[in-house]
Design a protein around this motif. Structure first.
Motif, PDB file in Angstrom:
ATOM      1  N   MET A  21       0.814  -1.293  -0.245  1.00 40.01           N
ATOM      2  CA  MET A  21      -0.091  -0.019   0.123  1.00 40.01           C
ATOM      3  C   MET A  21       0.836   1.265  -0.051  1.00 40.01           C
ATOM      4  SD  MET A  21      -3.026  -1.436   0.179  1.00 40.01           S
ATOM      5  CE  MET A  21      -4.096  -0.187   0.674  1.00 40.01           C
ATOM      6  N   SER A  22       0.960   2.023  -1.218  1.00 39.94           N
ATOM      7  CA  SER A  22       1.826   3.283  -1.247  1.00 39.94           C
ATOM      8  C   SER A  22       1.314   4.120  -1.930  1.00 39.94           C
ATOM      9  CB  SER A  22       3.329   2.783  -1.857  1.00 39.94           C
ATOM     10  OG  SER A  22       4.141   3.854  -1.870  1.00 39.94           O
ATOM     11  N   ARG A  23       1.398   5.399  -1.844  1.00 38.97           N
ATOM     12  CA  ARG A  23       1.127   6.373  -2.600  1.00 38.97           C
ATOM     13  C   ARG A  23       2.152   6.909  -3.636  1.00 38.97           C
ATOM     14  NH1 ARG A  23       0.366  11.431   1.313  1.00 38.97           N
ATOM     15  NH2 ARG A  23       2.350  10.450   2.033  1.00 38.97           N
ATOM     16  N   TYR A  24       3.257   6.095  -3.653  1.00 38.35           N
ATOM     17  CA  TYR A  24       4.310   6.834  -4.450  1.00 38.35           C
ATOM     18  C   TYR A  24       4.616   5.547  -5.295  1.00 38.35           C
ATOM     19  CZ  TYR A  24       4.895  10.061  -0.898  1.00 38.35           C
ATOM     20  OH  TYR A  24       4.509  10.880  -0.154  1.00 38.35           O
ATOM     21  N   ASN A 268      10.075  14.515   4.880  1.00 33.84           N
ATOM     22  CA  ASN A 268       9.236  15.610   4.911  1.00 33.84           C
ATOM     23  C   ASN A 268       9.816  16.742   5.817  1.00 33.84           C
ATOM     24  OD1 ASN A 268       7.639  14.271   3.086  1.00 33.84           O
ATOM     25  ND2 ASN A 268       6.410  13.347   4.671  1.00 33.84           N
TER      26      ASN A 268
END
Length: 285
Positions: A21-24, A268
């Protein structure tokens, strides 16, 4: 490479289904299965037992010493005295200060030369607060990082040319630490400026939670004692400090270019708290 799970196999065929599960964007080369290694303190106990049980033969301990041990002894700021080669080997394993007490030279378990460089030497003084801890190899340690990144310099005149070395940051995390769960980016800034490949990678100051797969769901557990030695994951030292490999290089006539411009950046722009740095350890691979 990241550790995903640990399990004990009871048969040849193991059926695992892993969902990422990754946004990238994620590029996966494959899944590697590694046998767990024995924890470090168990190995050291075996080495200590060997030292106690092996005979005091001068020939044996002479073979354990590096070929240039006489030259190494000259680097010590104090006079090194010994009566037997076994005693000299013990002295070299413990090590001694060199380079005006800015570095500490010692032998690893495999007999290879290692260096530890003080925090005062490898870090930029204005980026940290400083504290004196006289019981350590170097009196001053760095703490309370003043930003979300810091520079690391690891130059030394004692590195052997054409040898491959690993650089480890030696550190501790205070009880009230925060901001170390995410990976930290390590960048060779000069390599990036010259558009070289492999100019950055990622490390962890805290090991990610690793589930242990059991036969039944309720038997699952986290953070096993045995961990594979993966580059970029922290390791526990015998003196209570931690270390993590931040870089790897081959020493040559242009060593300064390789080591003088490492930048560690927290994810970040996170502002971490509770990091204490004793120095940098340089080990011959």
């Amino acid at each position: 490479m990241a550790e995903l799970y640990q399990f004990t196999s009871d048969r040849r065929n193991i059926d695992l289904e892993i969902t990422f599960m990754s946004r990238y964007p994620l590029a996966v080369e494959g899944i590697e299965f590694l046998p767990l290694e024995r924890v470090e303190h168990e190995v050291l106990k075996d080495v200590e037992m060997d030292i106690r049980t092996i005979s005091d033969s001068e020939t044996y301990w002479e073979q354990k010493l590096p070929g240039d041990y006489e030259e190494i002894i000259k680097w010590s700021k104090d006079r090194v005295q010994w009566t037997t080669k076994k005693e000299l080997y013990s002295i070299l394993c413990k090590g001694f200060p060199v380079q005006d007490c800015k570095e500490w030279l010692y032998l690893a378990k495999n007999g290879k030369k290692c260096l530890m460089i003080s925090a005062r030497t490898c870090l930029r003084k204005q980026e940290w607060s400083w504290q004196s801890l006289p019981e350590l190899r170097f009196e001053d340690v760095a703490f309370d990082l003043h930003g979300s990144s810091f520079w690391l310099s690891c130059k030394s005149k004692l590195l052997s040319p054409e040898k491959t070395y690993a650089i480890y940051l030696v550190y501790k995390l205070q009880e009230n630490h925060f901001g170390f769960e995410a990976p930290v980016k390590v960048t060779d800034v000069i390599a990036r400026r010259t558009y070289e490949r492999n100019h950055s990678w990622y490390i962890f100051f805290l090991s990610p939670q690793t589930p242990v797969l059991r036969r039944k769901v309720y038997q699952n557990a986290h953070n096993p004692l045995n961990r594979p030695k993966i580059k970029g994951l922290p390791q526990q030292r015998n003196d209570g400090w931690m270390k993590v490999q931040v870089w790897e290089f081959q020493a040559n006539t242009n060593t300064k270019r390789l080591l003088d411009e490492l930048l560690l950046t927290f994810f970040n722009n996170n502002l971490p708290r509770g990091l204490i740095v004793q120095g940098v350890e340089v080990e011959h691979i």
